[in-house]
Design a protein around this motif. Structure first.
Motif, PDB file in Angstrom:
ATOM      1  N   GLY A   1     -11.575 115.748 -34.134  1.00 56.00           N
ATOM      2  CA  GLY A   1     -11.019 116.079 -35.444  1.00 56.00           C
ATOM      3  C   GLY A   1     -12.124 116.335 -36.456  1.00 56.00           C
ATOM      4  N   TYR A   2     -11.717 116.427 -37.714  1.00 54.30           N
ATOM      5  CA  TYR A   2     -12.630 116.763 -38.799  1.00 54.30           C
ATOM      6  C   TYR A   2     -12.838 115.568 -39.723  1.00 54.30           C
ATOM      7  N   GLY A   3     -14.067 115.429 -40.218  1.00 58.60           N
ATOM      8  CA  GLY A   3     -14.364 114.395 -41.193  1.00 58.60           C
ATOM      9  C   GLY A   3     -13.759 114.756 -42.544  1.00 58.60           C
ATOM     10  N   ASP A   4     -13.561 113.726 -43.382  1.00 63.18           N
ATOM     11  CA  ASP A   4     -13.010 113.975 -44.719  1.00 63.18           C
ATOM     12  C   ASP A   4     -13.494 112.953 -45.749  1.00 63.18           C
ATOM     13  N   TYR A   5     -14.548 112.240 -45.473  1.00 60.58           N
ATOM     14  CA  TYR A   5     -15.097 111.156 -46.302  1.00 60.58           C
ATOM     15  C   TYR A   5     -14.195 109.932 -46.344  1.00 60.58           C
TER      16      TYR A   5
ATOM     17  N   LYS B   1     -11.404 109.143 -43.567  1.00 61.62           N
ATOM     18  CA  LYS B   1     -11.163 108.676 -42.200  1.00 61.62           C
ATOM     19  C   LYS B   1     -12.484 108.254 -41.568  1.00 61.62           C
ATOM     20  N   GLN B   2     -12.518 107.053 -41.008  1.00 64.06           N
ATOM     21  CA  GLN B   2     -13.747 106.532 -40.433  1.00 64.06           C
ATOM     22  C   GLN B   2     -13.669 106.325 -38.929  1.00 64.06           C
ATOM     23  N   VAL B   3     -12.471 106.298 -38.366  1.00 66.37           N
ATOM     24  CA  VAL B   3     -12.281 105.974 -36.953  1.00 66.37           C
ATOM     25  C   VAL B   3     -11.797 107.217 -36.212  1.00 66.37           C
ATOM     26  N   PHE B   4     -12.465 107.541 -35.114  1.00 67.39           N
ATOM     27  CA  PHE B   4     -12.122 108.722 -34.331  1.00 67.39           C
ATOM     28  C   PHE B   4     -12.019 108.348 -32.862  1.00 67.39           C
ATOM     29  N   GLY B   5     -11.041 108.890 -32.191  1.00 66.73           N
ATOM     30  CA  GLY B   5     -10.861 108.594 -30.777  1.00 66.73           C
ATOM     31  C   GLY B   5      -9.391 108.560 -30.437  1.00 66.73           C
ATOM     32  N   PRO B   6      -9.079 107.945 -29.330  1.00 63.28           N
ATOM     33  CA  PRO B   6      -9.945 107.243 -28.386  1.00 63.28           C
ATOM     34  C   PRO B   6     -10.674 108.222 -27.471  1.00 63.28           C
ATOM     35  N   LEU B   7     -11.758 107.733 -26.890  1.00 65.83           N
ATOM     36  CA  LEU B   7     -12.510 108.534 -25.930  1.00 65.83           C
ATOM     37  C   LEU B   7     -11.832 108.454 -24.573  1.00 65.83           C
ATOM     38  N   ASN B   8     -11.714 109.603 -23.936  1.00 67.93           N
ATOM     39  CA  ASN B   8     -11.065 109.650 -22.635  1.00 67.93           C
ATOM     40  C   ASN B   8     -11.800 110.669 -21.771  1.00 67.93           C
ATOM     41  N   PRO B   9     -12.432 110.268 -20.693  1.00 65.71           N
ATOM     42  CA  PRO B   9     -12.477 108.948 -20.073  1.00 65.71           C
ATOM     43  C   PRO B   9     -13.374 107.987 -20.861  1.00 65.71           C
ATOM     44  N   VAL B  10     -13.232 106.713 -20.571  1.00 65.06           N
ATOM     45  CA  VAL B  10     -13.964 105.665 -21.273  1.00 65.06           C
ATOM     46  C   VAL B  10     -15.421 105.645 -20.811  1.00 65.06           C
ATOM     47  N   PRO B  11     -16.387 105.749 -21.746  1.00 65.85           N
ATOM     48  CA  PRO B  11     -17.802 105.661 -21.355  1.00 65.85           C
ATOM     49  C   PRO B  11     -18.206 104.213 -21.114  1.00 65.85           C
ATOM     50  N   TYR B  12     -19.257 104.023 -20.335  1.00 67.44           N
ATOM     51  CA  TYR B  12     -19.763 102.670 -20.078  1.00 67.44           C
ATOM     52  C   TYR B  12     -20.497 102.102 -21.288  1.00 67.44           C
TER      53      TYR B  12
ATOM     54  N   PRO C   1     -18.048 110.331 -42.610  1.00 65.57           N
ATOM     55  CA  PRO C   1     -18.295 111.636 -41.983  1.00 65.57           C
ATOM     56  C   PRO C   1     -18.049 112.750 -42.999  1.00 65.57           C
ATOM     57  N   PRO C   2     -18.921 113.747 -43.033  1.00 64.16           N
ATOM     58  CA  PRO C   2     -18.787 114.812 -44.031  1.00 64.16           C
ATOM     59  C   PRO C   2     -17.481 115.583 -43.861  1.00 64.16           C
ATOM     60  N   PRO C   3     -16.934 116.068 -44.967  1.00 68.50           N
ATOM     61  CA  PRO C   3     -15.642 116.759 -44.903  1.00 68.50           C
ATOM     62  C   PRO C   3     -15.736 118.109 -44.202  1.00 68.50           C
ATOM     63  N   ASN C   4     -14.640 118.446 -43.550  1.00 66.48           N
ATOM     64  CA  ASN C   4     -14.464 119.760 -42.926  1.00 66.48           C
ATOM     65  C   ASN C   4     -15.512 120.074 -41.859  1.00 66.48           C
ATOM     66  N   LYS C   5     -16.067 119.037 -41.240  1.00 72.50           N
ATOM     67  CA  LYS C   5     -17.034 119.216 -40.156  1.00 72.50           C
ATOM     68  C   LYS C   5     -16.425 118.639 -38.881  1.00 72.50           C
ATOM     69  N   LEU C   6     -16.391 119.441 -37.843  1.00 73.56           N
ATOM     70  CA  LEU C   6     -15.796 119.035 -36.573  1.00 73.56           C
ATOM     71  C   LEU C   6     -16.655 117.990 -35.877  1.00 73.56           C
ATOM     72  N   ILE C   7     -16.008 116.929 -35.410  1.00 78.05           N
ATOM     73  CA  ILE C   7     -16.672 115.877 -34.656  1.00 78.05           C
ATOM     74  C   ILE C   7     -16.360 116.097 -33.186  1.00 78.05           C
ATOM     75  N   THR C   8     -17.412 116.268 -32.397  1.00 80.08           N
ATOM     76  CA  THR C   8     -17.276 116.556 -30.972  1.00 80.08           C
ATOM     77  C   THR C   8     -18.074 115.528 -30.184  1.00 80.08           C
ATOM     78  N   VAL C   9     -17.517 115.118 -29.049  1.00 82.54           N
ATOM     79  CA  VAL C   9     -18.200 114.177 -28.170  1.00 82.54           C
ATOM     80  C   VAL C   9     -18.334 114.825 -26.780  1.00 82.54           C
ATOM     81  N   LEU C  10     -19.531 114.755 -26.227  1.00 84.01           N
ATOM     82  CA  LEU C  10     -19.766 115.146 -24.845  1.00 84.01           C
ATOM     83  C   LEU C  10     -19.987 113.860 -24.075  1.00 84.01           C
ATOM     84  N   HIS C  11     -19.207 113.650 -23.027  1.00 81.52           N
ATOM     85  CA  HIS C  11     -19.370 112.416 -22.269  1.00 81.52           C
ATOM     86  C   HIS C  11     -18.961 112.597 -20.825  1.00 81.52           C
TER      87      HIS C  11
END
Length: 88
Positions: A21-25, A27-38, A74-84
């Motif tokens: 999702g996108y930051g907005d100053y 929202k602080q919690v993003f997820g859940p991560l799937n699959p779960v990292p170690y 997290p800065p507004p309107n910036k996409l948060i991406t996770v590689l895992h």
């Protein structure tokens, strides 16, 4: 013995790209991560293609078996991406 060591590697490792999702100053919690990292060091977190550093820019926490990413602001309107899935 030549001093060269070999190891068997997995035939295939599927790296997962997950958009959280996108930051907005606010929202602080993003997820859940799937699959779960170690561990938090086993993922790459990016905000608008800028790599974030674990325990500096973000932290991770487990809740009811799921892992979540936390940012202070997290800065507004910036996409948060996770590689895992590097650790599988």
């Amino acid at each position: 013995m030549t001093g060269v060591q070999t190891c068997a590697l997995p035939i295939s490792v599927e790296i997962v790209q997950q958009s959280l999702g996108y930051g907005d100053y606010v929202k602080q919690v993003f997820g859940p991560l799937n699959p779960v990292p170690y561990a938090g060091q086993n993922i790459l977190v990016l905000i608008e293609n800028v790599v974030q550093i674990h325990n500096v820019n973000y932290t991770m926490s487990q809740d009811t078996g799921d892992w979540w990413i936390f940012f202070d602001q997290p800065p507004p309107n910036k996409l948060i991406t996770v590689l895992h899935n590097f650790d599988k």
